[in-house]
Design a protein around this motif. Structure first.
Motif, PDB file in Angstrom:
ATOM      1  N   GLU A  17       0.857  -1.190   0.000  1.00 44.25           N
ATOM      2  CA  GLU A  17       0.000   0.000   0.000  1.00 44.25           C
ATOM      3  C   GLU A  17       0.891   1.238   0.000  1.00 44.25           C
ATOM      4  O   GLU A  17       1.537   1.551   0.992  1.00 44.25           O
ATOM      5  N   PHE A  45      -0.021   4.506  -0.731  1.00 46.47           N
ATOM      6  CA  PHE A  45      -0.633   5.629  -0.018  1.00 46.47           C
ATOM      7  C   PHE A  45      -2.087   5.314   0.263  1.00 46.47           C
ATOM      8  O   PHE A  45      -2.658   4.366  -0.272  1.00 46.47           O
ATOM      9  N   ARG A  46      -2.664   6.080   1.141  1.00 50.48           N
ATOM     10  CA  ARG A  46      -4.040   5.848   1.568  1.00 50.48           C
ATOM     11  C   ARG A  46      -4.848   7.118   1.329  1.00 50.48           C
ATOM     12  O   ARG A  46      -4.389   8.218   1.603  1.00 50.48           O
ATOM     13  N   CYS A  53      -7.917   9.300  -1.242  1.00 50.25           N
ATOM     14  CA  CYS A  53      -8.041   9.812  -2.607  1.00 50.25           C
ATOM     15  C   CYS A  53      -8.720  11.177  -2.534  1.00 50.25           C
ATOM     16  O   CYS A  53      -9.655  11.370  -1.759  1.00 50.25           O
ATOM     17  N   TYR A  62     -11.959   7.339   2.954  1.00 55.11           N
ATOM     18  CA  TYR A  62     -10.538   7.122   3.215  1.00 55.11           C
ATOM     19  C   TYR A  62      -9.721   8.419   3.178  1.00 55.11           C
ATOM     20  O   TYR A  62      -8.495   8.379   3.234  1.00 55.11           O
ATOM     21  N   VAL A 112      -5.549  12.210   1.961  1.00 54.67           N
ATOM     22  CA  VAL A 112      -4.462  11.486   1.307  1.00 54.67           C
ATOM     23  C   VAL A 112      -3.226  11.523   2.197  1.00 54.67           C
ATOM     24  O   VAL A 112      -2.825  12.572   2.692  1.00 54.67           O
ATOM     25  N   GLU A 150       0.774   9.627   2.204  1.00 55.84           N
ATOM     26  CA  GLU A 150       1.698   8.818   1.413  1.00 55.84           C
ATOM     27  C   GLU A 150       2.831   8.238   2.253  1.00 55.84           C
ATOM     28  O   GLU A 150       3.272   8.848   3.225  1.00 55.84           O
ATOM     29  N   ARG A 151       3.318   7.064   1.834  1.00 60.16           N
ATOM     30  CA  ARG A 151       4.587   6.564   2.331  1.00 60.16           C
ATOM     31  C   ARG A 151       5.706   7.264   1.559  1.00 60.16           C
ATOM     32  O   ARG A 151       5.485   7.791   0.465  1.00 60.16           O
ATOM     33  N   SER A 208      -3.347   1.218  -4.117  1.00 61.44           N
ATOM     34  CA  SER A 208      -4.022   2.354  -3.474  1.00 61.44           C
ATOM     35  C   SER A 208      -5.313   2.551  -4.249  1.00 61.44           C
ATOM     36  O   SER A 208      -5.608   1.801  -5.179  1.00 61.44           O
ATOM     37  N   SER A 256      -3.327   4.514  -7.827  1.00 65.24           N
ATOM     38  CA  SER A 256      -1.877   4.376  -7.693  1.00 65.24           C
ATOM     39  C   SER A 256      -1.098   5.379  -8.534  1.00 65.24           C
ATOM     40  O   SER A 256      -0.017   5.820  -8.142  1.00 65.24           O
ATOM     41  N   PHE A 309       0.266   8.721  -6.982  1.00 67.85           N
ATOM     42  CA  PHE A 309       1.357   8.805  -6.012  1.00 67.85           C
ATOM     43  C   PHE A 309       2.367   9.839  -6.490  1.00 67.85           C
ATOM     44  O   PHE A 309       2.860   9.771  -7.619  1.00 67.85           O
TER      45      PHE A 309
END
Length: 611
Positions: free
Chosen positions: A262, A264-265, A267, A280, A283, A285-286, A311, A314, A317
């Motif tokens: 995953e 990022f989480r 949108c 969710y 937004v 991000e890792r 994600s 995706s 990102f």
């Protein structure tokens, strides 16, 4: 593998089932159950209300399993819903449903947690409880029965199954489960009611027995001694957030057979039909470095030959190009392929897909969602005619000859012209493919639109079964070219999904009765029967159409008003009004804050930058 803690009487039955691998437990990676230990150890069972190959494709199970294994005061096993053939065998041999690790019956755990991904899995929850020796209703459970909790997106619209669930986890399990472990360990030996009251004081835990639902016709109002609404909990900083160091790897084929990472989480695109895009937010991000390390470590320990960078979107990102450049030597050196499960309909996404070998093996999938620009503006899809043209040309120029297009029918304000637009796009895609000298095949999939809670369309009526069927048949009648296939989702399932998507507690008795009549795996066409449901509704004196086929007033009391996702109702209403006018709301990540509600909680995008 199985960890033999109980006598395994299932093995002689496996050959009599359609897929023995669903129950054999032959896996790499699961950790042996903790032996003995102090009396305050809390034994969890994570329960997925569908078959093994679907549940094992859910990345949340991998995260929560590993998280609970690392809690000193907890242990965890897993259970999946048996298919109807195995259910029959368990009943005929008087065997309980147990965990896949040890066959420990569900009734022997301290807590059983269900993941709520889809409304049509509700009867599967009852199947698992019944086979596991646990009473359906929370009020009927004894002191020795496990605490039944539930999480996932469905927990944010919990009322249809509220009487069956002791506690709902609203939001991130990474935040809530460690707190639950502490409470359940500290309260062992206390009365069940006291334990639930203590759980209810955790932020993000909803205990239905402590909240009164007052029915006023179709409207619902809530009252409680506790503070309402109950706010969804989030992982505020995704950088360095928990992720498994090892994964459970099945030996059997599952739906998504890959290393899931995953990236990022959340949108922020703001599609008005999309519940996930609302619930969710925001937004988060890792970092690129973190993801690179995860790719390297998890491909080493799992043996999978594909990595999915997952994600809700995706390609959004912010460091995607840099990420792909940095993982390229890692995956190429191991012969591992990379996939992006969600592509935008633009040239950047197609060019990116062309660089990923795994995506070149099959066709490309795009989701225009609506057939005309007017209707795409209504739903705030953000896909223009030019985007569609560019994406299709790019796809065929890169060598693809198969394209799948996803649409919805029954969207708010839809006209016959919008339906014709679906056919026009399919024909145009075929024409573009031919211009590139491709032996083109276009697959069109059309789903009936289901208005969801916590979205701008939560006030809108759903099309009836008859309307959706007529629209599906109309679309099929317009397709003459054998290079284009068109399928539409059967409207009976969409109808029932719509009932539960915005239902209240009155539906629990209907669910229980339909289950008694044989309702199982309602999301599967081979086992679904709407007739059972209509009989249950009639016997309970409930009109299902009152939940999904009527317009709602702006200030009507909704069955989910006691749940706060972080996005305000005022924002959703403003978006609904803009939808009617066909006005777009640009992505706040690349424009400006639109005041959805998260700015009050320090949303990084409303503060003007990426963390």
């Amino acid at each position: 593998m199985k960890f033999p803690e109980f006598d395994d009487e299932l093995w002689p039955l496996l050959a009599q089932t359609s897929r023995p691998s669903r129950y054999a437990g032959c896996e790499w990676g699961p950790v042996a159950p903790k032996k003995g230990g102090k009396g305050d150890l809390v034994r969890f069972c994570l329960a997925f209300p569908d078959v093994y190959e679907i549940g094992m494709s859910y990345v949340g199970f991998q995260i929560l399993y590993s998280l609970l294994k690392k809690q000193p005061l907890a242990d965890v096993e897993r259970a999946y819903c048996p298919w109807v053939d195995m259910e029959h065998l368990l009943r005929s041999h008087k065997l309980p449903l147990g965990s896949i690790e040890t066959d420990r019956p569900l009734s022997a755990f301290d807590a059983v947690g269900f993941t709520l991904q889809y409304e049509l899995s509700f009867t599967n929850i009852l199947t698992m409880l019944n086979l596991g020796g646990v009473p359906f209703y929370s009020e009927e459970r004894k002191e020795q029965d496990p605490i039944i909790f539930a999480g996932g997106p469905g927990a944010l619209t919990p009322e249809p199954i509220a009487p069956f669930i002791d506690a709902f986890c609203l939001g991130a399990g990474e935040i809530l489960l460690p707190k639950m472990v502490a409470v359940l360990s500290e309260t062992k030996g206390m009365k069940r009611s006291q334990r639930l009251e203590t759980l209810a004081h955790i932020k993000g835990i909803y205990v239905p027995s402590l909240v009164n639902a007052h029915q006023d016709g179709d409207a619902v109002h809530f009252s409680s001694a506790l503070s309402l609404p109950i706010k969804r909990q989030i992982v505020e900083d995704f950088r360095g957030s928990f992720y498994p160091e090892e994964l459970i790897v099945p030996t059997a084929n599952v739906v998504h057979d890959r290393v899931p990472i995953e990236i990022f989480r959340g949108c922020s695109r703001g599609c008005r039909f999309c519940q996930a895009g609302i619930i969710y937010r925001p937004v988060r991000e890792r970092t690129v470095e973190e993801i690179v390390n995860l790719v390297s470590n998890l491909t080493n320990t799992s043996g999978w030959e594909e990595v999915g960078l997952i994600s809700l979107a995706s390609c959004d990102f912010s460091g995607l190009t840099e990420l792909l450049q940095k993982i390229e030597p890692i995956v190429n050196g191991k012969g591992i392929k990379v996939s992006l499960p969600s592509l935008r309909m633009d040239r950047f996404s197609v060019d990116l897909a062309a660089s990923l070998e795994v995506m070149r093996r099959g066709g490309l999938t795009f989701a225009p969602e609506a057939g005309t620009q007017r209707l795409r503006n209504v739903i705030n899809k953000g896909v223009s005619e030019e985007d569609i043209e560019y994406a299709l040309n790019a796809a065929f120029s890169h060598g693809w000859d198969r394209v799948k297009l996803y649409f919805m029918m029954g969207l708010p304000t839809e006209t016959e012209q919008d339906l014709d637009g679906i056919v026009d796009i399919a024909l145009h895609a075929l024409s573009i493919g031919k211009s590139w000298k491709r032996r083109t095949n276009i697959a069109v999939s059309v789903a009936g639109f289901v208005p969801k809670a916590h979205t701008p369309f939560q006030w809108e009526p759903q099309n009836s079964i008859e309307e959706l069927r007529q629209k599906g048949q109309y679309l099929k009648s317009k397709i003459y070219n054998r290079r284009i296939s068109l399928k539409y989702h059967e409207p009976e399932q969409s109808f029932l999904e719509g009932v539960f998507a915005r239902g209240d507690r009155r539906l629990a008795s209907v669910i229980a009765l339909a289950w008694e009549k044989g309702a199982r795996f309602d999301g599967w066409s081979e086992t679904f029967s709407l007739q059972r449901w209509f009989e249950a509704f009639e016997e309970k004196g409930i009109d299902p159409s009152s939940f999904n086929l009527r317009s709602r007033e702006e200030k009507e009391g909704f069955p989910w008003d006691h749940i706060d996702t972080g996005v305000s109702r005022d924002f959703l209403w403003r978006e609904r009004e803009k939808a009617i006018q066909g006005l777009l709301t640009p992505d706040c990540r690349w424009s400006h804050c639109h005041g959805c509600g998260w700015q009050s909680y320090g949303c990084q995008w409303s503060q003007g930058g990426v963390h």
